[in-house]
Enzyme design. Structure first.
Site, PDB file in Angstrom:
ATOM      1  CG  ASP A   1      -0.220  -0.354   2.475  1.00  0.00           C
ATOM      2  OD1 ASP A   1       0.897  -0.401   2.454  1.00  0.00           O
ATOM      3  OD2 ASP A   1      -0.992  -0.723   3.509  1.00  0.00           O
TER       4      ASP A   1
ATOM      5  CG  ASN B   1      -8.774  -1.409  12.172  1.00  0.00           C
ATOM      6  OD1 ASN B   1      -7.530  -2.068  11.522  1.00  0.00           O
ATOM      7  ND2 ASN B   1      -9.150  -0.416  11.397  1.00  0.00           N
TER       8      ASN B   1
ATOM      9  CG  HIS C   1      -5.573  -2.047   8.969  1.00  0.00           C
ATOM     10  ND1 HIS C   1      -5.542  -0.589   8.886  1.00  0.00           N
ATOM     11  CD2 HIS C   1      -4.476  -2.520   8.966  1.00  0.00           C
ATOM     12  CE1 HIS C   1      -4.721  -0.274   9.405  1.00  0.00           C
ATOM     13  NE2 HIS C   1      -3.767  -1.287   9.551  1.00  0.00           N
TER      14      HIS C   1
ATOM     15  CD  GLU D   1      -8.415   0.886   7.734  1.00  0.00           C
ATOM     16  OE1 GLU D   1      -8.294   0.243   8.475  1.00  0.00           O
ATOM     17  OE2 GLU D   1      -7.855   1.994   7.964  1.00  0.00           O
TER      18      GLU D   1
END
Ligand code: PGA
Length: 242
Positions: free
Chosen positions: A67, A136, A138, A143
């Site tokens: 990313d 979280n 991800h 996400e």
């Protein structure tokens, strides 16, 4: 899912480096998927040492990063381009033309994402994908969301991720609100996946990764569907699993 637990961050990093080195020794022209963040820094430090001692050769290796922030110039000190050159590429014998990261400056973002998918396919697909994990759940910047795009795409970062990542920027307002990320499908196509996690703040996400429902509310849970995933954890990240 294979789970390897090291006693601390250094042991986790060394075990991960051994797996990456084994991949490159077995297939010198390997295609590696790489991650940024605090977690893989020790892994990259180990790989630099191995390369400099002549134990592992990156001359034929190709890399694709997961990313990049959007928009962000590659020479911005918080860009993932900058991170990768600083923490790995500048110190090993990889060929610059074999290094790939998503383009954080593309104007035609759809075309840039499609081109990234095409380059991965033309390289023969990813042999070994290195992953970190967000608190979280991800993976890359996939996400938690009601649904997840399959391929490389532009994504809105969650408020939680923006807050967590603001530690690298001078203020939270400077954190880009978007990023380009490989999709879960891109990641799951890798032949082998290793996911590194350390620290107590990752323990809940690791628990949701290894057990429970496969759900886009926890993107890492999709790793349960992949045939060759190894989690490499320190004891704190492994605290909530059996
Ligand atoms: P970290 O980030 O390695 O800095 O904890 C991991 C991630 O957000 O995927």
């Amino acid at each position: 899912m294979r789970i390897i637990i090291g006693k601390d961050y250094d042991e986790m990093s060394k075990k991960a480096a051994l797996m990456v080195a084994a991949q490159v020794l077995l297939k010198p022209a390997s295609v590696l998927g790489l991650a940024t963040g605090s977690t893989p820094l020790g892994l990259y430090r180990e790989l630099i040492g191995m390369n400099q001692r002549g134990e592992v050769d990156f001359a034929q290796v190709t890399t694709f990063n997961l990313d990049e922030y959007y928009p962000l110039e590659p020479d911005h000190p918080q860009s993932y381009h900058y991170f990768m050159y600083e923490n790995l590429f500048n110190h090993i014998n990889i060929k610059p033309e074999r290094i790939h990261l998503p383009d954080g400056t593309a104007t035609d973002i759809k075309a840039a994402c499609a081109a990234y998918e095409r380059m991965i396919a033309e390289a023969g697909g990813i042999d070994l994908q290195v992953l970190g994990i967000g608190v979280n759940g991800h993976i890359g910047f996939n996400e938690p969301n009601p649904s997840l795009p399959v391929e490389t795409h532009l994504v809105d970062l969650s408020e939680e991720t923006i807050q967590v990542n603001s530690r690298f920027f001078s203020s939270v307002d400077e954190v880009p609100r978007q990023a380009v990320t490989m999709g879960m499908g891109t990641i799951l196509k890798a032949r082998r996946i290793i996911l590194l996690a350390n620290g107590r703040n990752k323990a809940e996400a690791i628990k949701r990764t290894v057990s429970g429902l496969v759900t886009s509310a926890c993107p890492s849970s999709f790793l349960q569907t992949h045939p060759d995933v190894t989690l490499i954890l320190d004891q704190e990240a492994a605290a909530l699993i059996g």
